[in-house]
Design a protein around this motif. Sequence first.
Motif, PDB file in Angstrom:
ATOM      1  N   VAL A  38       0.864  -1.169   0.000  1.00 11.07           N
ATOM      2  CA  VAL A  38       0.000   0.000   0.000  1.00 11.07           C
ATOM      3  C   VAL A  38       0.907   1.228   0.000  1.00 11.07           C
ATOM      4  O   VAL A  38       1.746   1.397   0.878  1.00 11.07           O
ATOM      5  N   ILE A  39       0.723   2.089  -0.982  1.00 12.45           N
ATOM      6  CA  ILE A  39       1.578   3.261  -1.137  1.00 12.45           C
ATOM      7  C   ILE A  39       1.016   4.458  -0.379  1.00 12.45           C
ATOM      8  O   ILE A  39       1.747   5.212   0.244  1.00 12.45           O
ATOM      9  N   ALA A  40      -0.308   4.622  -0.429  1.00  9.42           N
ATOM     10  CA  ALA A  40      -0.932   5.761   0.242  1.00  9.42           C
ATOM     11  C   ALA A  40      -2.339   5.387   0.675  1.00  9.42           C
ATOM     12  O   ALA A  40      -2.986   4.547   0.051  1.00  9.42           O
ATOM     13  N   VAL A  48       1.228   8.875   3.582  1.00  9.91           N
ATOM     14  CA  VAL A  48       2.143   8.310   2.593  1.00  9.91           C
ATOM     15  C   VAL A  48       3.401   7.835   3.304  1.00  9.91           C
ATOM     16  O   VAL A  48       3.771   8.357   4.348  1.00  9.91           O
ATOM     17  N   GLY A  49       4.077   6.837   2.723  1.00 10.41           N
ATOM     18  CA  GLY A  49       5.380   6.409   3.223  1.00 10.41           C
ATOM     19  C   GLY A  49       5.291   5.610   4.503  1.00 10.41           C
ATOM     20  O   GLY A  49       4.556   4.631   4.598  1.00 10.41           O
ATOM     21  N   ALA A  50       6.069   6.018   5.523  1.00  7.75           N
ATOM     22  CA  ALA A  50       6.141   5.276   6.782  1.00  7.75           C
ATOM     23  C   ALA A  50       4.821   5.317   7.544  1.00  7.75           C
ATOM     24  O   ALA A  50       4.571   4.468   8.392  1.00  7.75           O
ATOM     25  N   ASP A  51       3.967   6.293   7.237  1.00  6.63           N
ATOM     26  CA  ASP A  51       2.670   6.398   7.922  1.00  6.63           C
ATOM     27  C   ASP A  51       1.727   5.253   7.569  1.00  6.63           C
ATOM     28  O   ASP A  51       0.800   4.958   8.322  1.00  6.63           O
ATOM     29  N   VAL A  52       1.916   4.603   6.430  1.00  4.74           N
ATOM     30  CA  VAL A  52       1.024   3.520   6.014  1.00  4.74           C
ATOM     31  C   VAL A  52       1.649   2.143   6.217  1.00  4.74           C
ATOM     32  O   VAL A  52       1.174   1.158   5.660  1.00  4.74           O
ATOM     33  N   ASN A 100      -7.708  -1.625   5.243  1.00  4.02           N
ATOM     34  CA  ASN A 100      -7.257  -1.526   6.639  1.00  4.02           C
ATOM     35  C   ASN A 100      -6.114  -0.534   6.719  1.00  4.02           C
ATOM     36  O   ASN A 100      -5.020  -0.806   6.261  1.00  4.02           O
ATOM     37  N   ALA A 101      -6.392   0.613   7.324  1.00  2.00           N
ATOM     38  CA  ALA A 101      -5.340   1.634   7.438  1.00  2.00           C
ATOM     39  C   ALA A 101      -4.631   1.400   8.670  1.00  2.00           C
ATOM     40  O   ALA A 101      -4.116   1.529   9.486  1.00  2.00           O
TER      41      ALA A 101
END
Length: 101
Positions: A38-40, A48-52, A100-101
């Motif tokens: 999942v990219i974003a 985006v990035g490490a947040d996902v 699922n975020a």
Amino acid sequence: MYAIIATGGKQYKVAEGDVLKVEKLGAAAGETVTFDQVIAVSNDGLKVGADVAGATVIATVVGEGKGKKVIVYKYKRKTGYHKKNGHRQAYTQVKIEKINA
């Protein structure tokens, strides 16, 4: 809510309930497939990035098939050489069930 996933060398913007065609996965109809790349993810704000990290998208396989035929024609002038081939890319049709975020 939507997510951007990567599968088969391509990226797709998906939302829950979407039906899309991806590169062939080799899963039977009715099986559940999980996309880990999942990219974003956008719920209330874009992450985006490490947040996902750890986000997944769950989809159900609807079926498999082949795309439209693409004609590949090779030709060299003055030599009488010409070759005609056709190609139909295999795909898997999936329905996005849950993000699922």
